[in-house]
Design a protein around this motif. Structure first.
Motif, PDB file in Angstrom:
ATOM      1  N   SER A 171      10.465  -1.503 -25.522  1.00 37.01           N
ATOM      2  CA  SER A 171      11.561  -2.463 -25.751  1.00 37.01           C
ATOM      3  C   SER A 171      12.081  -2.286 -27.154  1.00 37.01           C
ATOM      4  O   SER A 171      11.308  -2.269 -27.958  1.00 37.01           O
ATOM      5  CB  SER A 171      11.216  -4.061 -25.455  1.00 37.01           C
ATOM      6  N   VAL A 172      13.409  -2.281 -27.365  1.00 34.28           N
ATOM      7  CA  VAL A 172      13.915  -2.422 -28.730  1.00 34.28           C
ATOM      8  C   VAL A 172      14.625  -3.260 -28.658  1.00 34.28           C
ATOM      9  O   VAL A 172      15.733  -3.429 -29.760  1.00 34.28           O
ATOM     10  CB  VAL A 172      14.572  -1.147 -28.835  1.00 34.28           C
ATOM     11  N   LYS A 173      14.630  -4.476 -27.921  1.00 32.33           N
ATOM     12  CA  LYS A 173      15.421  -5.740 -27.928  1.00 32.33           C
ATOM     13  C   LYS A 173      15.807  -6.209 -29.390  1.00 32.33           C
ATOM     14  O   LYS A 173      16.848  -6.925 -29.698  1.00 32.33           O
ATOM     15  CB  LYS A 173      14.762  -6.748 -27.171  1.00 32.33           C
ATOM     16  N   TYR A 174      14.764  -6.352 -30.262  1.00 31.58           N
ATOM     17  CA  TYR A 174      14.818  -6.913 -31.516  1.00 31.58           C
ATOM     18  C   TYR A 174      15.058  -5.928 -32.564  1.00 31.58           C
ATOM     19  O   TYR A 174      15.124  -6.220 -33.736  1.00 31.58           O
ATOM     20  CB  TYR A 174      13.572  -7.857 -31.898  1.00 31.58           C
ATOM     21  N   LEU A 175      15.285  -4.572 -32.139  1.00 29.04           N
ATOM     22  CA  LEU A 175      15.710  -3.537 -33.099  1.00 29.04           C
ATOM     23  C   LEU A 175      17.100  -3.268 -33.122  1.00 29.04           C
ATOM     24  O   LEU A 175      17.472  -2.647 -34.145  1.00 29.04           O
ATOM     25  CB  LEU A 175      14.663  -2.235 -32.899  1.00 29.04           C
ATOM     26  N   LEU A 176      17.757  -3.652 -32.123  1.00 30.83           N
ATOM     27  CA  LEU A 176      18.979  -2.967 -31.709  1.00 30.83           C
ATOM     28  C   LEU A 176      19.930  -4.091 -31.476  1.00 30.83           C
ATOM     29  O   LEU A 176      19.459  -4.941 -30.609  1.00 30.83           O
ATOM     30  CB  LEU A 176      19.195  -1.699 -31.203  1.00 30.83           C
TER      31      LEU A 176
END
Length: 147
Positions: A115-120
């Motif tokens: 997951s990259v939910k809190y990165l992008l």
């Protein structure tokens, strides 16, 4: 390639009205390579970059380098005869807060299904998903060294 496309696009946009509002220097876009210090270090990797390509980038266009912990971009510049010669065209961006999240890290995480939910931003994640970018089925798998 990108410089030619920018110039071609600019030529298409220029019409009688646009030509009156833009001055000549403002009409020509500047193109620079934006990279992290980790990428700048790869200029030293034998056979990864051709010297002629490095010289074309820094001489003709210029480079903006974002700092990374554990990297010495000034040292990389001084260690390279090409980078040293054109260091006036290399701009080192200092971030007030260290950010170790690079595009390489993001692509690798996506390629591994993380997951990259809190990165992008959500819109970027949706675009990546809608276009199947950086997944197992895409051409970039995110698993190689220095990808």
């Amino acid at each position: 390639h990108h410089h030619s496309e920018l110039l071609r696009s600019l030529a298409q946009m220029k019409g009688p009205d646009l030509g009156k509002t833009l001055s000549a220097p403002a009409a020509v876009p500047e193109l620079k390579l934006l990279c992290g210090a980790d990428v700048l270090k790869t200029f030293q990797t034998p056979s990864l970059w051709e010297d002629t390509h490095i010289q074309e980038i820094v001489e003709k266009f210029g480079l903006v380098c974002v700092s990374r912990a554990g990297h010495d971009p000034k040292g990389y510049i001084l260690d390279s005869p090409i980078l040293r010669e054109f260091q006036h065209n290399i701009h080192l961006a200092r971030e007030p807060v260290q950010n170790e999240i690079s595009s390489t890290y993001i692509r690798r995480a996506l390629g591994q299904g993380q997951s990259v939910k809190y990165l992008l931003p959500d819109a970027v994640i949706a675009y990546i998903k809608d276009h199947s970018l950086y997944t197992k089925g895409s051409s970039w798998k995110g698993k190689g060294k220095g990808s």
